[in-house]
Design a protein around this motif. Structure first.
Motif, PDB file in Angstrom:
ATOM      1  N   ALA A 241      75.451  12.642  88.331  1.00 29.29           N
ATOM      2  CA  ALA A 241      74.831  11.549  89.084  1.00 29.29           C
ATOM      3  C   ALA A 241      73.635  12.058  89.875  1.00 29.29           C
ATOM      4  O   ALA A 241      72.708  11.296  90.162  1.00 29.29           O
ATOM      5  CB  ALA A 241      75.855  10.917  90.027  1.00 29.29           C
ATOM      6  N   ASP A 242      73.649  13.365  90.211  1.00 30.56           N
ATOM      7  CA  ASP A 242      72.522  13.951  90.924  1.00 30.56           C
ATOM      8  C   ASP A 242      71.246  13.975  90.076  1.00 30.56           C
ATOM      9  O   ASP A 242      70.163  14.224  90.591  1.00 30.56           O
ATOM     10  CB  ASP A 242      72.851  15.392  91.367  1.00 30.56           C
ATOM     11  CG  ASP A 242      73.760  15.429  92.585  1.00 30.56           C
ATOM     12  OD1 ASP A 242      74.138  14.345  93.076  1.00 30.56           O
ATOM     13  OD2 ASP A 242      74.104  16.532  93.043  1.00 30.56           O
ATOM     14  N   PHE A 243      71.384  13.751  88.777  1.00 31.90           N
ATOM     15  CA  PHE A 243      70.201  13.699  87.904  1.00 31.90           C
ATOM     16  C   PHE A 243      69.785  12.260  87.641  1.00 31.90           C
ATOM     17  O   PHE A 243      68.878  12.003  86.864  1.00 31.90           O
ATOM     18  CB  PHE A 243      70.485  14.357  86.538  1.00 31.90           C
ATOM     19  CG  PHE A 243      71.139  15.704  86.631  1.00 31.90           C
ATOM     20  CD1 PHE A 243      70.634  16.666  87.491  1.00 31.90           C
ATOM     21  CD2 PHE A 243      72.249  16.003  85.867  1.00 31.90           C
ATOM     22  CE1 PHE A 243      71.240  17.907  87.577  1.00 31.90           C
ATOM     23  CE2 PHE A 243      72.857  17.240  85.946  1.00 31.90           C
ATOM     24  CZ  PHE A 243      72.351  18.201  86.806  1.00 31.90           C
ATOM     25  N   PHE A 244      70.508  11.318  88.221  1.00 38.22           N
ATOM     26  CA  PHE A 244      70.337   9.951  87.739  1.00 38.22           C
ATOM     27  C   PHE A 244      70.250   8.898  88.827  1.00 38.22           C
ATOM     28  O   PHE A 244      69.389   8.032  88.793  1.00 38.22           O
ATOM     29  CB  PHE A 244      71.516   9.624  86.806  1.00 38.22           C
ATOM     30  CG  PHE A 244      71.327   8.387  85.986  1.00 38.22           C
ATOM     31  CD1 PHE A 244      70.649   8.453  84.774  1.00 38.22           C
ATOM     32  CD2 PHE A 244      71.823   7.164  86.406  1.00 38.22           C
ATOM     33  CE1 PHE A 244      70.462   7.312  84.003  1.00 38.22           C
ATOM     34  CE2 PHE A 244      71.643   6.019  85.628  1.00 38.22           C
ATOM     35  CZ  PHE A 244      70.953   6.099  84.434  1.00 38.22           C
ATOM     36  N   ALA A 245      71.168   8.969  89.799  1.00 39.71           N
ATOM     37  CA  ALA A 245      71.336   7.836  90.705  1.00 39.71           C
ATOM     38  C   ALA A 245      70.726   8.107  92.072  1.00 39.71           C
ATOM     39  O   ALA A 245      70.409   9.229  92.427  1.00 39.71           O
ATOM     40  CB  ALA A 245      72.822   7.515  90.840  1.00 39.71           C
ATOM     41  N   GLU A 246      70.588   7.036  92.838  1.00 38.82           N
ATOM     42  CA  GLU A 246      70.137   7.118  94.216  1.00 38.82           C
ATOM     43  C   GLU A 246      71.325   6.858  95.123  1.00 38.82           C
ATOM     44  O   GLU A 246      72.093   5.940  94.832  1.00 38.82           O
ATOM     45  CB  GLU A 246      69.050   6.063  94.491  1.00 38.82           C
ATOM     46  CG  GLU A 246      67.950   5.994  93.460  1.00 38.82           C
ATOM     47  CD  GLU A 246      66.915   7.106  93.594  1.00 38.82           C
ATOM     48  OE1 GLU A 246      66.795   7.643  94.702  1.00 38.82           O
ATOM     49  OE2 GLU A 246      66.280   7.435  92.605  1.00 38.82           O
ATOM     50  N   PRO A 247      71.504   7.576  96.207  1.00 43.15           N
ATOM     51  CA  PRO A 247      70.647   8.607  96.786  1.00 43.15           C
ATOM     52  C   PRO A 247      70.998  10.011  96.305  1.00 43.15           C
ATOM     53  O   PRO A 247      70.591  10.986  96.930  1.00 43.15           O
ATOM     54  CB  PRO A 247      70.987   8.489  98.268  1.00 43.15           C
ATOM     55  CG  PRO A 247      72.457   8.185  98.266  1.00 43.15           C
ATOM     56  CD  PRO A 247      72.690   7.330  97.057  1.00 43.15           C
ATOM     57  N   HIS A 248      71.707  10.108  95.199  1.00 42.39           N
ATOM     58  CA  HIS A 248      72.157  11.418  94.723  1.00 42.39           C
ATOM     59  C   HIS A 248      71.005  12.366  94.453  1.00 42.39           C
ATOM     60  O   HIS A 248      71.037  13.534  94.818  1.00 42.39           O
ATOM     61  CB  HIS A 248      72.982  11.256  93.449  1.00 42.39           C
ATOM     62  CG  HIS A 248      74.056  10.216  93.539  1.00 42.39           C
ATOM     63  ND1 HIS A 248      73.788   8.882  93.788  1.00 42.39           N
ATOM     64  CD2 HIS A 248      75.401  10.300  93.413  1.00 42.39           C
ATOM     65  CE1 HIS A 248      74.929   8.199  93.812  1.00 42.39           C
ATOM     66  NE2 HIS A 248      75.921   9.038  93.593  1.00 42.39           N
TER      67      HIS A 248
ATOM     68  N   PRO B  62      66.746   6.234  81.446  1.00 43.60           N
ATOM     69  CA  PRO B  62      66.147   7.111  82.458  1.00 43.60           C
ATOM     70  C   PRO B  62      66.813   6.923  83.814  1.00 43.60           C
ATOM     71  O   PRO B  62      67.415   5.886  84.071  1.00 43.60           O
ATOM     72  CB  PRO B  62      64.701   6.640  82.514  1.00 43.60           C
ATOM     73  CG  PRO B  62      64.773   5.190  82.166  1.00 43.60           C
ATOM     74  CD  PRO B  62      65.895   5.076  81.155  1.00 43.60           C
ATOM     75  N   ALA B  63      66.685   7.927  84.665  1.00 43.56           N
ATOM     76  CA  ALA B  63      67.095   7.776  86.054  1.00 43.56           C
ATOM     77  C   ALA B  63      66.255   6.672  86.680  1.00 43.56           C
ATOM     78  O   ALA B  63      65.116   6.457  86.298  1.00 43.56           O
ATOM     79  CB  ALA B  63      66.883   9.088  86.803  1.00 43.56           C
ATOM     80  N   VAL B  64      66.840   5.967  87.628  1.00 41.95           N
ATOM     81  CA  VAL B  64      66.135   4.853  88.261  1.00 41.95           C
ATOM     82  C   VAL B  64      64.773   5.308  88.784  1.00 41.95           C
ATOM     83  O   VAL B  64      63.766   4.629  88.650  1.00 41.95           O
ATOM     84  CB  VAL B  64      66.985   4.273  89.413  1.00 41.95           C
ATOM     85  CG1 VAL B  64      66.202   3.209  90.149  1.00 41.95           C
ATOM     86  CG2 VAL B  64      68.281   3.701  88.868  1.00 41.95           C
ATOM     87  N   ARG B  65      64.770   6.509  89.364  1.00 43.91           N
ATOM     88  CA  ARG B  65      63.532   7.024  89.947  1.00 43.91           C
ATOM     89  C   ARG B  65      62.437   7.197  88.886  1.00 43.91           C
ATOM     90  O   ARG B  65      61.268   6.879  89.127  1.00 43.91           O
ATOM     91  CB  ARG B  65      63.843   8.375  90.587  1.00 43.91           C
ATOM     92  CG  ARG B  65      62.656   9.058  91.178  1.00 43.91           C
ATOM     93  CD  ARG B  65      63.097  10.274  91.923  1.00 43.91           C
ATOM     94  NE  ARG B  65      64.094   9.924  92.917  1.00 43.91           N
ATOM     95  CZ  ARG B  65      64.096  10.385  94.164  1.00 43.91           C
ATOM     96  NH1 ARG B  65      63.159  11.215  94.560  1.00 43.91           N
ATOM     97  NH2 ARG B  65      65.025  10.039  95.003  1.00 43.91           N
TER      98      ARG B  65
END
Lengths: 511, 110, 252
Positions: A241-248, B62-65
């Motif tokens: 999740a640290d590669f994908f989500a916020e705020p991760h 992709p990641a949201v960012r």
């Protein structure tokens, strides 16, 4: 599906308020069942076995022989009731089967029927019952309303841990082909790609390069997020999740800055690109071992000296408490450091050693509190002192923020509430349960918001972060009011050579 | 469980993600969006198209960012920001937009 | 006749309790704990665990933290019972130890603490909605049995005294495998009969919580998983997993 923010925010209540019991309140809340393609890669039957009853009963006996906790906990409960008001899902739903002892009894009653004298000959006396399809379905329902957070175990005079019973129950369900889609699909995916997301090395590399770009834009310095670098000192194992989500992701950027500032060489592995280990949630020693083993393989293959875990709650329980058992001995790593080490331990040491240049005022817009993640709080430790898992994150937070307040004592540290999405329940089909289960924590947060003006909550668990970003809008907060601890670290750390006008102005003010 | 696209049934799972990614079409996207109570406009399509291109390249969303950064480049910062993405896709740009774009649901702690 | 029946009953009860509990405890001890699962914050040393367990046994620490009412009643009951039991040593000794002598007056009145605790627990079980929900018939009967023991015992001390010299002679006789005549008093027969019953069901009931506590991994394990590798016997037998990383799949 309805958007999350169209309801009135729920009002402040006492986080510890005990509801009246409401039988069957959550009886119809079920999580999606796993399909054969989710079950089989884990070594479980694809669909419900024809002889499920015999298999399930035999499995219970096998678990009682293989796991002391399971056997002792089924025998020793005296039904004193001390745990009955401790589960956040009970507090949030009022369903009596969500009281820890009642949840245990769903399985204990069957164990008694087939494996104890009293249950065999006087079932009515001791509440023993036959295993039927209805019972099996009931297990599926209520053992997927337990996040295995261990809050009840703290309360129990004998330390009976519902998490152990719940894990065993899921293992029994899996053994007859009644797996849960969320967990089993993810474990199957990890075995294929190395992480829960199913992110292949190419995509991972592209994502990390993108983040490096962001870091350079922000700081003007080339901060690296290395992937598969042989000979690096540190292997970072962090939730995908640290590669994908916020705020991760902001947390990941924080680790990168800390490593950069500390001047260590580090790398992520595309083969073991996941800290999470859902094998724990389903109580499968074998699956948990297989997932953990990838970390050993990656560490050996890359020739690293140390392993550091990122912010992930249950991963740290597996890492701290189980990794040595499952994938040890780690005699090939540098024995001068704990194996594995938590990023919080690393950052805490870096602060003590004066390696980080910190400008706390960069977090002045936030009034923080800290949510102790259940698996970190009650299933692991950090640092050299007892209770370090509570003190280190707070120490780091206070080192990078000026405004910090704790929530009510009975809702933090070893009494912390689960976020409501742990233990393999972080799935959209359980959103109703997740919102109800988050209520005690949210109420405690609302209290400090009212009393101290707390605006944001930090956590060190990927599940907590995702869960809160989804449910906080239900309680009058924004989705980004949940933050990674290392996100705040990232905000406050100033790297060597990183200077802007504001900094210079400030430097001139303060001699 | 299936979507009905001009009389053709397109299978989907319990959560509305199509099972056979090859069956996606623009018409299907409109049907899924309707089921999600979303009116597809130019901005929605920009997101969906980016997701599909990214998936083509990397076999994952992709990641949201990353998504936001790209939309920011193509459509400007008024559209390319987190808040606006959630206005476009109230249930989250990752999950809901993926569903409409015919991609598998991102799994894990996300 | 009654003396013989009770003598046999006590031999059987003692045997059942000792052997039954022994077998269970042995089973607990032999069942492996595959993983380190102390509930943290947990002691990092063996000595720390001893201290933690001592607090649990002597103070009911966890219970105190989690529920003050249950703690109060449970504590009254258990420590009342402890004093009462210590007082009962005198019925099995020719020469009474000094501390058994010392404990007599306390043991006498401790029976009231025991009763108060039991009644408190029973009231909670009946009237507290959540506890009523989790109670099976055996949970009430267990309290009833303990109440029977406590009431009959207290009555013999304070209301209808029995010929305690003969009771002691009977007990001493049992220890020497001789059957002496015991006084045939209903209250005594009820007291001794219910005690025997309690001993018989000990190993097959929730009374196993007493030895069980000492085998609860979440309380008894040392929090040192990173320093010492913990491996259960069956887990050590699992097939090896590969050491290297498989070559990455060819991309099409």
């Amino acid at each position: 599906m309805a958007p999350l923010d169209n309801n009135e925010p729920r009002k402040i209540g006492d986080p510890l308020k005990i509801p009246q019991i409401e039988c069957g309140a959550m009886a119809d809340t079920n999580t999606f069942a796993a399909a054969p393609e989710h079950n089989e890669p884990l070594g479980f039957p694809g669909e419900l076995l024809e002889n499920w009853k015999e298999v399930a009963i035999a499995k219970i006996g096998e678990l009682a022989d293989k796991n002391r906790a399971f056997r002792v906990y089924l025998d020793t409960c005296v039904k004193c009731g001390a745990c009955t008001d401790k589960c956040h899902y009970f507090l949030g739903t009022g369903d009596p089967k969500n009281m820890p002892v009642a949840r245990q009894d769903l399985l204990r009653s069957v164990y008694r029927r087939y494996y104890t004298f009293a249950g065999k000959y006087f079932p009515w006396l001791v509440g023993a019952r036959d295993l039927t399809k209805e019972v099996l379905d009931e297990w599926y329902t209520y053992y997927h309303q337990c996040s295995q957070c261990r809050r009840c175990s703290v309360a129990c005079p004998y330390g009976i841990d519902t998490a152990e019973i719940s894990m065993a129950a899921r293992e029994v369900l899996d053994s007859v082909g009644m797996g849960q889609k969320y967990c089993n699909e993810i474990i199957a995916k990890l075995k294929k790609t190395g992480n829960n997301l199913g992110m292949n090395p190419k995509a991972l590399r592209a994502t990390l390069e993108d983040l490096e770009e962001d870091l350079e834009d922000e700081t003007g310095i080339a901060v690296k997020i290395p992937l598969d670098v042989k000979g690096a000192d540190i292997l970072l194992i962090t939730p995908s999740a640290d590669f994908f989500a916020e705020p991760h992701i902001d947390g990941l950027l924080g680790y990168a800055k800390v490593f950069h500032a500390a001047g260590v060489s580090w790398t992520i592995s595309s083969y073991a690109s996941e800290a999470a280990n859902f094998g724990m949630f389903i109580g499968s020693y074998e699956n948990m071992r297989e997932v953990s083993w990838r970390i050993r393989q990656a560490a050996k293959d890359l020739g690293v000296k140390r392993i550091v875990f990122g912010e992930c709650g249950h991963a740290w329980r597996v890492g701290y408490s189980f990794l040595n058992t499952l994938a040890g001995p780690f005699d090939f790593l540098d024995q001068n450091y704990p194996i594995p080490q938590h990023i919080m331990e690393f950052t805490s040491d870096a602060i003590d050693d004066g390696l980080l240049k910190i400008d706390k005022s960069r977090n002045d817009e936030f009034v923080m509190t800290f949510h102790d993640s259940c698996n970190v709080a009650r299933g692991s430790a950090m640092g050299r002192q007892e209770g370090g898992q509570f003190d280190l994150p707070r120490k780091v937070l206070k080192a990078v923020c000026n405004h910090y307040h704790d929530m009510e004592r009975d809702t933090i540290r070893e009494n912390t509430f689960c976020c409501g999405g742990g233990g393999g329940l972080l799935t959209d089909d359980l959103m109703d349960l997740r919102i109800k289960g988050a209520k005690p924590r949210m109420n405690a947060l609302q209290q400090v918001t009212e009393d101290h003006g707390v605006t944001h909550m930090a956590a060190i668990c990927a599940i907590c972060k995702t869960q809160f970003s989804k449910v906080m809008p239900k309680f009058g907060y924004e989705m980004d009011n949940i933050m990674s601890v290392h996100q705040l670290v990232a905000n406050a750390v100033i790297l060597d050579g990183q200077e802007d006008e504001a900094d210079q102005a400030k430097a001139e003010e303060t001699p | 469980m299936a979507y009905d696209v001009n009389g053709t049934a397109v299978e989907h799972d319990e959560e509305g993600y199509i099972t056979n990614l090859g069956e996606w079409s623009k018409e299907l996207a409109d049907v899924i969006a309707k089921a999600e109570e979303i009116e597809m406009d130019e901005e929605h399509w920009a997101v969906v198209n980016f997701l599909r291109d990214y998936y083509e390249e990397y076999q994952i969303a992709p990641a949201v960012r990353v998504l936001i950064k790209s939309i920011k480049k193509s459509m400007g910062p008024e559209v390319g920001n987190n808040k606006y993405m959630y206005e476009l896709f109230p249930y989250g740009p990752a999950k809901q937009a993926c569903k409409i774009a015919g991609l598998p649901k991102p799994t894990g702690c996300v | 006749m009654i003396s013989t029946v009770y003598a046999v009953l006590f031999y059987v009860a003692t045997l059942m309790m000792v052997v039954g509990t022994g077998m269970k405890v042995l089973k607990y001890a032999r069942t492996s704990a595959p993983l380190k699962i102390p509930v943290s914050p947990a002691p990092r040393t063996k000595r720390g665990v001893w201290f933690r367990m001592a607090r649990e046994v002597v103070l009911f620490e966890s219970l105190f933290k989690s529920n003050k009412w249950i703690w109060l009643f449970a504590y009254l009951f258990h420590f009342g019972m402890l004093l009462v039991l210590l007082r009962h040593f005198r019925y099995f000794q020719m020469e009474i130890w000094w501390w058994v002598e010392l404990v007599q007056p306390f043991g006498k009145y401790a029976s009231f603490a025991m009763l108060a605790g039991l009644i408190g627990l029973l009231i909670r079980r009946i009237f507290q909605q959540r506890i009523r929900y989790i109670s099976a018939p055996s949970d009430y009967l267990m309290l009833a049995l303990l109440l029977l023991i406590a009431v009959s015992g207290t009555m013999m001390t304070f209301v209808s005294k029995v010929d305690i010299i003969s009771v002691k002679a009977f007990m001493l006789g049992l220890l020497r495998f001789r059957i002496e005549t015991m006084p045939v008093e209903p209250v005594l027969l009820i007291h001794l009969g219910s005690v025997a019953l309690l001993m018989i069901i000990f190993p097959i009931s929730k009374l196993m919580h007493a030895p069980g506590l000492f085998f609860s991994p979440s309380r008894t394990q040392v929090d040192n998983a990173r320093e010492f590798r913990h491996l259960s016997a069956w887990a050590a037998q699992l097939p090896d997993l590969p050491e290297g990383i498989p070559a990455p799949e060819e991309k099409k």
